[in-house]
Design a protein around this motif. Structure first.
Motif, PDB file in Angstrom:
ATOM      1  N   ASP A  11       0.832  -1.208   0.000  1.00 29.47           N
ATOM      2  CA  ASP A  11       0.000   0.000   0.000  1.00 29.47           C
ATOM      3  C   ASP A  11       0.861   1.251   0.000  1.00 29.47           C
ATOM      4  N   PHE A  14       2.376   1.851  -3.276  1.00 26.50           N
ATOM      5  CA  PHE A  14       1.335   2.319  -4.175  1.00 26.50           C
ATOM      6  C   PHE A  14       1.063   3.803  -3.939  1.00 26.50           C
ATOM      7  N   ARG A  15       0.894   4.153  -2.645  1.00 23.40           N
ATOM      8  CA  ARG A  15       0.573   5.541  -2.326  1.00 23.40           C
ATOM      9  C   ARG A  15       1.720   6.470  -2.729  1.00 23.40           C
ATOM     10  N   SER A  17       4.030   6.030  -4.994  1.00 19.36           N
ATOM     11  CA  SER A  17       4.229   6.187  -6.432  1.00 19.36           C
ATOM     12  C   SER A  17       3.165   7.106  -7.018  1.00 19.36           C
ATOM     13  N   LEU A  18       1.943   6.995  -6.495  1.00 18.76           N
ATOM     14  CA  LEU A  18       0.896   7.896  -6.994  1.00 18.76           C
ATOM     15  C   LEU A  18       1.212   9.343  -6.613  1.00 18.76           C
ATOM     16  N   ALA A  19       1.670   9.518  -5.393  1.00 20.64           N
ATOM     17  CA  ALA A  19       2.014  10.867  -4.938  1.00 20.64           C
ATOM     18  C   ALA A  19       3.142  11.425  -5.791  1.00 20.64           C
ATOM     19  N   ALA A  21       3.761  10.659  -8.879  1.00 22.54           N
ATOM     20  CA  ALA A  21       3.214  11.000 -10.194  1.00 22.54           C
ATOM     21  C   ALA A  21       2.540  12.371 -10.150  1.00 22.54           C
ATOM     22  N   ALA A  22       1.735  12.580  -9.093  1.00 18.40           N
ATOM     23  CA  ALA A  22       1.037  13.860  -8.971  1.00 18.40           C
ATOM     24  C   ALA A  22       2.036  14.989  -8.746  1.00 18.40           C
TER      25      ALA A  22
END
Lengths: 305, 332
Positions: A11, A14-15, A17-19, A21-22
């Motif tokens: 998790d 995942f979090r 990598s998304l952060a 990206a943003a």
């Protein structure tokens, strides 16, 4: 135990990598602003904020002012919105409320196709069809509406009017498509309730559909405006490319994006290059401000609704 | 059978390692001939690949200055200041020549004569109607209508513009003082069209329009165009021979660094709105590159020149060729 920890670890990855990206998007935007400011620092040092209201653009003499380009971008974009918003919202209402299902699907598809036409193709169409047509219509406009300052002067064909029209054509599909999607989200019970009260179709559209979809439609218009502000190719092909400020829509003008595209490749002098990048920074600032205003407006509308 | 692609890949990699490359960037005007030369020279010397990117003269000078390319290409010579920034030592080598021609759209008129004063006055916005006495005097026997003149110029920065305004600067003190020379200038009047095609399109569409395009473009599109009076007083329509004559006329006063404008050149057959286009090279290059450059440039003078007219460029006159040949030998 180990499994739960593994999940937690997953998790976290995942979090993160998304952060990332943003964050990267934000970083890219920031880097853009920093880079443009840095590369244009010579211009800001020499002219200061007066660069924004200077009216001379003389690459030989080294005197630069961006007002004619700001003016040209503003006038053509405003003209495009003036034409495209009623047309776009009108056709979206037609497609969702009035048109038979099959016709609506076919028309909707055609409009989406229009959005996919590359701007250079629209520009060519502008040069070969729109500009001669505008040139033919201009004397008539002068005769009938010549008492207004917007419709005076020599009928060149190219100019603010032609650029505004081609931009209107370009942004029309955006407005129509988004407005249609938003209008589709209007809950049927609301409309049915109005009809049950004996309301006409016009009353339902005006009283329920449009107010319900208002913020979305505003969003569509600002999205379209963003496109109009930055459009380069089609505009430079029909605007006349003269850095003049004129009340007449028939007069040739220039836009910020167009001057960058035209002069960047051959800008040999550092001062010229820096001034062009300063125009780019101004364009970025204008789009950011307009998007900010749009957000503000949408928040307010949503708050009220 | 299965090994064949692998074998091919290895072969390809091997040749790729062996082949030398020269990279250049700049002038869009000269792109067709440079790309032709690069292809033809590759046939002569298969182990050398020349990559040329037509990014515009301004970009060519910048990349050359930053030494990201082996040679630059420009339609207007570098200024002293730019040469200082590039380390102080730059060779300008003229390769071919081009010309600008006046095009116009006046109903019922196919042939028009201009001189420098009239062209400058038109582009300054001082002559605004085709029935102006100055134009009538240049064109006896031509019935010029009462029609407003619409000036059309390039909107994109361009060597074509540089050549045109360089000529106007030479023949008109007023032009030199108020507008001057550059790839983009502050035009007193007129509409801007993007590229030669933009200018010619606007001229063809607009009654009363006058503009300028490259000779090559006019030849390829079989456009009719005006003649211009040269320094000897002769009215000339631009031609490849006339452009070479202009370079020959200017050659007598050729400076050692070739940074010379050949607009308004002396000589009875010199077409007055002509220009060189230059390759930019450093006199000292990294090991190997200098020899490769030298080989290519020698070939360009000996065999390449003959390919110029077919593409619409004027070849260098013999006198200039002899001078450039000596300069090439100094490259290291």
């Amino acid at each position: 135990m180990t499994r739960a920890a593994g999940e937690r670890f997953g998790d976290r990855i995942f979090r993160l990598s998304l952060a990332a990206a943003a964050g990267l998007i934000l970083l890219a935007a920031l880097a853009l602003a920093v880079q443009l400011s840095w590369a244009s620092r010579a211009t800001w040092a020499q002219f200061g904020p007066a660069f924004l209201w200077g009216r001379t653009w003389d690459p030989v003499g080294g005197s630069f002012g961006a007002l004619p380009f700001l003016y040209g971008t503003a006038v053509t974009s405003a003209l495009a919105l003036l034409i495209a918003v009623p047309l776009g919202v009108g056709s979206a209402v037609f497609l969702t409320e009035l048109a038979p299902r099959r016709l609506a699907d076919a028309l909707g598809f055609a409009i989406e196709l229009l959005a996919a036409v590359p701007s250079v193709i629209l520009g060519l169409m502008g040069v070969f069809i729109l500009v001669p047509a505008v040139r033919a219509v201009e004397p008539w406009l002068t005769q009938t509406l010549g008492f207004l300052p917007f419709f005076r002067g020599a009928p060149y064909g190219v100019g603010f009017l032609a650029a505004g029209l081609i931009l209107a054509l370009m942004i029309l599909p955006y407005i129509t498509t988004v407005a249609r999607e938003v209008l589709r989200t209007v809950p049927p019970p609301l409309k049915e309730g109005m009809y049950a009260l004996g309301a006409t179709r016009w009353e339902v559209v005006r009283g329920v559909s449009l107010p319900y979809a208002r913020s979305g439609i505003f969003g569509a218009c600002f999205l379209a405006l963003g496109r109009a502000l930055g459009e380069t190719m089609a505009v430079t092909m029909v605007i006349g490319n003269a850095p003049d400020i004129s009340a007449s829509l028939f007069a040739p003008g220039y836009s910020m994006a167009a001057v960058i595209a035209n002069e960047l490749a051959e800008a040999a002098g550092d001062a010229h290059l820096s001034a062009l990048i300063a125009v780019g920074l101004a364009l970025l600032a204008v789009t950011v401000v307009i998007n900010g205003l749009a957000r503000l407006m949408i928040y307010r509308l949503e708050g009220r609704a | 059978m299965k090994q064949l692609p692998l074998f091919a890949a290895v072969l390809l990699a091997a040749t790729a390692v062996r082949a030398e490359t020269l990279t250049g960037a700049g002038s869009t005007f000269a792109y067709p001939i440079y790309s032709k030369w690069s292809d033809e020279y590759h046939k002569v010397k298969p182990d050398l690949q020349i990559n040329y990117q037509s990014i515009g003269s301004g970009g060519g000078i910048r990349q050359f200055t930053e030494k990201t390319v082996d040679f630059g290409a420009t339609d207007g010579p570098m200024t002293d200041e730019q040469i200082q920034k590039a380390g102080g030592k730059v060779l300008h080598l003229p390769t071919v020549m081009g010309a600008d021609i006046p095009v116009f759209n006046v109903a019922g008129v196919d042939e028009l004569r201009f001189d420098g004063a009239a062209l400058a006055a038109i582009f300054l916005g001082k002559i605004t109607n085709w029935n102006d006495p100055a134009l009538a005097k240049l064109n006896p026997g031509v019935k010029l209508p009462d029609l407003a003149i619409t000036v059309v110029h390039r909107s994109d920065g361009s060597g074509t513009t540089y050549c045109w305004v360089d000529y106007l600067s030479k023949v008109s003190p007023a032009w030199e003082k108020t507008v001057g020379r550059g790839t983009s200038v502050n035009w007193p009047v007129g509409l801007g069209g993007k590229g030669n095609e933009g200018v010619s399109g606007l001229v063809q569409q607009t009654p009363g329009a006058v503009g300028y395009v490259e000779l090559i473009y006019a030849l390829q599109n079989k456009m009719s165009f005006g003649s211009v009076r040269n320094k000897s007083g002769k009215f000339l329509k631009a031609s490849i021979a006339g452009v070479t004559a202009a370079a020959a006329g200017a050659a007598r006063h050729m400076p050692k660094d070739y940074r010379v404008s050949i607009t308004d050149a002396p000589g009875p057959n010199s077409y007055p709105i002509s220009t060189f286009t230059w390759l930019l090279v450093y006199p000292r290059n990294t090991a190997g590159k200098g020899a490769e450059l030298k080989g290519f440039l020698r070939w360009m003078l000996k065999d390449g020149q003959a390919m110029a007219p077919a593409l619409g460029y004027a070849p260098l006159p013999a006198t200039v060729k002899a001078m450039v040949a000596k300069t090439i030998e100094t490259i290291q």
